[in-house]
Scaffold this motif. Structure first.
Motif, PDB file in Angstrom:
ATOM      1  N   TRP A 159       0.641  -1.492   0.177  1.00 39.40           N
ATOM      2  CA  TRP A 159       0.088   0.385   0.184  1.00 39.40           C
ATOM      3  C   TRP A 159       1.139   1.305   0.275  1.00 39.40           C
ATOM      4  CZ3 TRP A 159       0.724   3.654   3.838  1.00 39.40           C
ATOM      5  CH2 TRP A 159       1.086   3.163   4.997  1.00 39.40           C
ATOM      6  N   PHE A 160       1.979   1.264   0.776  1.00 43.61           N
ATOM      7  CA  PHE A 160       2.753   2.275   0.712  1.00 43.61           C
ATOM      8  C   PHE A 160       2.868   3.031  -0.680  1.00 43.61           C
ATOM      9  CE2 PHE A 160       6.235   4.911   1.231  1.00 43.61           C
ATOM     10  CZ  PHE A 160       6.146   5.992   2.144  1.00 43.61           C
ATOM     11  N   HIS A 162       1.006   2.544  -3.668  1.00 40.77           N
ATOM     12  CA  HIS A 162       0.455   3.245  -3.864  1.00 40.77           C
ATOM     13  C   HIS A 162      -0.445   4.731  -3.707  1.00 40.77           C
ATOM     14  CE1 HIS A 162      -2.103  -0.405  -5.563  1.00 40.77           C
ATOM     15  NE2 HIS A 162      -1.209  -1.025  -4.601  1.00 40.77           N
ATOM     16  N   LEU A 163       0.274   4.423  -2.263  1.00 36.65           N
ATOM     17  CA  LEU A 163       0.438   6.429  -1.498  1.00 36.65           C
ATOM     18  C   LEU A 163       1.683   7.196  -2.098  1.00 36.65           C
ATOM     19  CD1 LEU A 163      -0.709   8.420   0.783  1.00 36.65           C
ATOM     20  CD2 LEU A 163       1.027   7.223   1.738  1.00 36.65           C
ATOM     21  N   GLN A 166      -0.171   7.720  -5.695  1.00 35.00           N
ATOM     22  CA  GLN A 166      -0.825   9.218  -5.551  1.00 35.00           C
ATOM     23  C   GLN A 166      -0.567  10.968  -4.840  1.00 35.00           C
ATOM     24  OE1 GLN A 166      -3.717   6.984  -2.745  1.00 35.00           O
ATOM     25  NE2 GLN A 166      -4.126   5.944  -3.938  1.00 35.00           N
ATOM     26  N   CYS A 202      -8.744   8.054  -2.934  1.00 40.02           N
ATOM     27  CA  CYS A 202      -6.762   8.014  -3.026  1.00 40.02           C
ATOM     28  C   CYS A 202      -7.117   6.903  -1.503  1.00 40.02           C
ATOM     29  CB  CYS A 202      -6.195   8.846  -2.778  1.00 40.02           C
ATOM     30  SG  CYS A 202      -6.112   9.372  -4.511  1.00 40.02           S
ATOM     31  N   LEU A 203      -8.193   7.692  -0.299  1.00 36.53           N
ATOM     32  CA  LEU A 203      -8.335   7.064   1.094  1.00 36.53           C
ATOM     33  C   LEU A 203      -8.934   6.012   1.178  1.00 36.53           C
ATOM     34  CD1 LEU A 203      -7.806   6.982   3.924  1.00 36.53           C
ATOM     35  CD2 LEU A 203      -9.794   8.078   3.599  1.00 36.53           C
ATOM     36  N   ASP A 206      -6.612   3.246  -1.031  1.00 31.83           N
ATOM     37  CA  ASP A 206      -4.958   2.402   0.445  1.00 31.83           C
ATOM     38  C   ASP A 206      -5.561   1.750   1.297  1.00 31.83           C
ATOM     39  OD1 ASP A 206      -3.465   4.259  -1.852  1.00 31.83           O
ATOM     40  OD2 ASP A 206      -3.357   5.916  -0.113  1.00 31.83           O
ATOM     41  N   TYR A 210      -4.466  -2.086   2.006  1.00 29.76           N
ATOM     42  CA  TYR A 210      -3.924  -2.527   3.446  1.00 29.76           C
ATOM     43  C   TYR A 210      -4.508  -3.056   3.972  1.00 29.76           C
ATOM     44  CZ  TYR A 210      -2.478  -1.808   8.260  1.00 29.76           C
ATOM     45  OH  TYR A 210      -1.847  -2.008   9.755  1.00 29.76           O
TER      46      TYR A 210
END
Length: 653
Positions: A159-160, A162-163, A166, A202-203, A206, A210
């Motif tokens: 997930w990091f 992906h962050l 974004q 985005c939230l 993510d 996760y």
């Protein structure tokens, strides 16, 4: 109906290939055959490679389809500017193809994060950069959200990454363009709502990545533990199966009605079957097919139903070939949850050798008992036989010591002769014991030599006559073989050997006289006789002295000799007290004496010596006797058996 169409669709080759590829792009824990050798980071790495490959190809074909559509619109005149997007499209395709190729290299496997970010930036930022260069920037909320959802759906790990993707995409638009002085934010409420929507997309993406990754990690570890447990279970099963199948004892399960439902190879081998399957198929009634005594099965069932177990249950059993052997069983009853008897299980051991050993031990104990009895008899005989002569010697010696000076020479000689005769008697007794010991241990010498047999027999008769005086009549007779009468014989085969008859001839019940009368064999007197003089003297002396000792005064004793086919037949016949028929079979045992001779002195060793010396000659001896009538001992000896042959046969025995 719909399911039918779907099944037909799955059978199409293109569809089947696409589904196979999608399965390979989804390396979940279910598709991993050996989880015990795979850690979660390794599985995650493998998953990321497969999903990146799928995402890159989808992006490539997506942009390829857009490029083709734009070309069609340009050709139709609906899209006027080609240069604005042509370079961007070429660059996008080039980067995507480069990422696909790099993903197949070792470098690409080590830098999957860079390939992921390159994929994400390629599909979103190249067009932004192109817009920045042309100065015509517009927020592409739809493209951004589609990209973020696509990444979260196809590549739901790390997930990091992906962050970072974004933040980079949104940061470029809102920071670089702002720095360059480009207008990035139209002043209306719709722009604010779209920014708010992008934030939540985005939230959510993510969080989804996760949570999915956490769930997948938990599932992986759970299945890893489950796989380890299964492998441990299989290992335990294999170990116990190995113990059962390689056990030195036969392991079984049988039904109450007498069928085997499980057998290890050892049990099949014990019962003589090639395999456990063959045993279970062919044996359908244990009581009749296994137990020699079928009632043993009933005893087994009664014991196990009463006690729940059976220990050391010994029985005779049949092998597959019909041979009989001994088994020992240990078993218990098996019940289901409702308490119903469903089977018997246990082990079976072949104890034939143990039973044989027990029989041998029992036999040895009986022999030891006989030896102890023989020892007691010997001690009793020795104390009796030696006490009287020693008393006689002692008394005669004391008489000579105290009264010898008063006696004349004649009376002294009488006492001296008495001492000498008694000493000779004791010497003979000791010699008899030594002779038996030597013959039974195989240490007695056998020395055949040329012998005038008739002259030897005559001299033996004369020697005995000198010692018995005129109280008995003792005669030697040479007769023809056909005059020999033998009413009974324990072994007809020796007679057939003498008469040169076929041993397979069916006349087992016939005696010597009948065979001789039927075949009319001529008398054959050998020219040279080889026999051991010393042993023959022991044989004849013992038989003749016994005949005299157990005959009344004035009784007639005969020594008869005849020849037949290189054999000598000696018969010692008397008119004595005879031997009871029930005791005749024990007569040649050491120290044995018949009940009707208790008042006549003797050791019970003479006939044992005779038997041993006859067998040393490879001959035969047997007895015919009737109480009150007399006895006849018949001895058959080969005459020309060389010493080497005797030694060879004795050693082979």
């Amino acid at each position: 109906m719909l399911n039918g169409w779907l099944r037909k669709l799955h059978k199409l080759s293109p569809v089947r290939q696409i589904l196979t590829y999608l399965d390979s792009a989804n390396p979940t824990s279910e598709n991993c055959r050996d989880l015990t050798n795979l850690s979660y980071p390794q599985w995650q790495h493998r998953f990321l490679i497969a999903r990146l490959n799928l995402a890159l190809w989808l992006a490539f074909f997506f942009f390829l389809s857009r490029t083709i559509l734009n070309l069609i619109l340009f050709i139709q005149g609906k899209y006027l500017i080609l240069e604005e997007w042509l370079i961007a499209r070429i660059l996008v395709h080039s980067i995507l193809v480069s990422c696909i190729l790099l993903l197949r290299t070792a470098w690409g496997h080590r830098h999957l994060g860079l390939i992921f970010l390159s994929f994400s930036w390629t599909v979103t930022m190249i067009e932004q950069i192109s817009d920045t260069i042309t100065g015509n920037v517009n927020p592409e909320f739809f493209v951004w959200m589609l990209t973020f959802f696509t990444q979260a759906t196809l590549i739901p790990v790390r997930w990091f990454l992906h962050l970072i993707s974004q933040i980079t995409i949104l940061g470029y638009y809102f920071s670089v363009n702002q720095i360059l002085g480009l207008d990035i934010a139209p002043s209306d409420w719709n722009f604010v709502k779209m920014c708010f929507g992008v934030f939540w997309v985005c939230l959510i993406c993510d969080l989804s990545v996760y949570l999915y990754e956490s769930l997948q990690k938990t599932e992986f570890n759970t299945k890893l533990q489950l796989e380890a447990a299964y492998q441990k279970l299989h290992s335990t099963e294999d170990r116990y199966r190995s113990i059962l199948e390689n056990s030195v004892e036969g392991i079984f399960q049988s039904t109450p009605d007498g069928r085997y439902i499980y057998s290890n190879p050892t049990l099949a081998k014990i019962f003589g079957y090639d395999s456990p399957e063959q045993l279970m198929v062919q044996v359908n009634d244990i009581g009749k097919q296994i137990y020699v005594n079928s009632s043993r099965r009933d005893e087994f069932l009664n014991l196990i139903n009463r006690d729940g177990t059976v220990l050391k249950f010994e029985s005779q059993a049949y092998r597959a070939d019909g041979s009989i052997f001994w088994i020992s069983e240990n078993a218990r009853a098996v019940y289901d949850q409702q308490g119903k008897l469903i089977a018997y299980e246990g082990d079976i051991e072949d104890i034939t050798e143990r039973k044989w050993a027990e029989a041998e031990i029992k036999k040895a104990l009986e022999i030891e008992k006989d030896l102890n009895q023989l020892k007691s008899q010997f001690i009793s005989m020795a104390s009796h036989e030696f006490r009287t002569p020693l008393t006689t010697i002692l008394a005669s010696a004391e008489a000579l010591e105290h009264y010898g000076h008063k006696w004349n020479e004649e009376k002294k000689l009488i006492y001296l002769h008495r001492i000498q005769a008694t000493a000779q008697h004791m010497t003979g007794l000791v010699n008899d014991i030594l002779v038996i010991g030597k013959t039974e241990s195989g240490n007695f010498d056998f020395n055949p030599s040329p012998l005038d047999l008739e002259r030897f027999c005559q001299d033996t008769i004369e020697d005995i006559k000198l010692n018995i005086g005129s109280q008995y009549s003792l005669d030697f007779i040479v007769q023809e073989a056909k005059q020999v009468t033998i009413k009974k014989s324990p072994d007809i085969s020796i007679l057939k050997k003498i008469l040169n008859l076929d041993s397979n001839q069916q006349n087992q019940g016939e005696n010597y006289s009948t065979l001789l009368a039927q075949n009319q064999f001529p008398q054959q007197i050998p020219e040279v006789v080889f026999i051991d003089r010393k042993l023959l003297q022991h044989i004849l002396y013992n038989l003749l002295w016994n005949a005299v000792k157990y005959s009344p005064q004035g009784g007639q004793v005969y020594l008869k000799l005849s020849y037949l086919n290189n054999y000598a037949i000696f018969q010692v016949q008397d008119e004595g007290i005879g031997i009871p028929e029930a005791e005749q079979k024990y007569l040649f045992d050491s120290f044995y004496r018949a009940q009707n001779v208790a008042d006549i002195a003797g050791t019970g060793l003479g006939l044992t010596i005779v038997k041993n010396f006859v067998y040393l000659h490879r001959g035969q001896i047997f007895l015919e006797s009737e109480v009150g009538v007399g006895s006849t001992f018949t001895v058959i000896l080969p005459l020309n058996l060389a010493k080497e042959n005797i030694d060879e046969k004795n050693s082979s025995d």
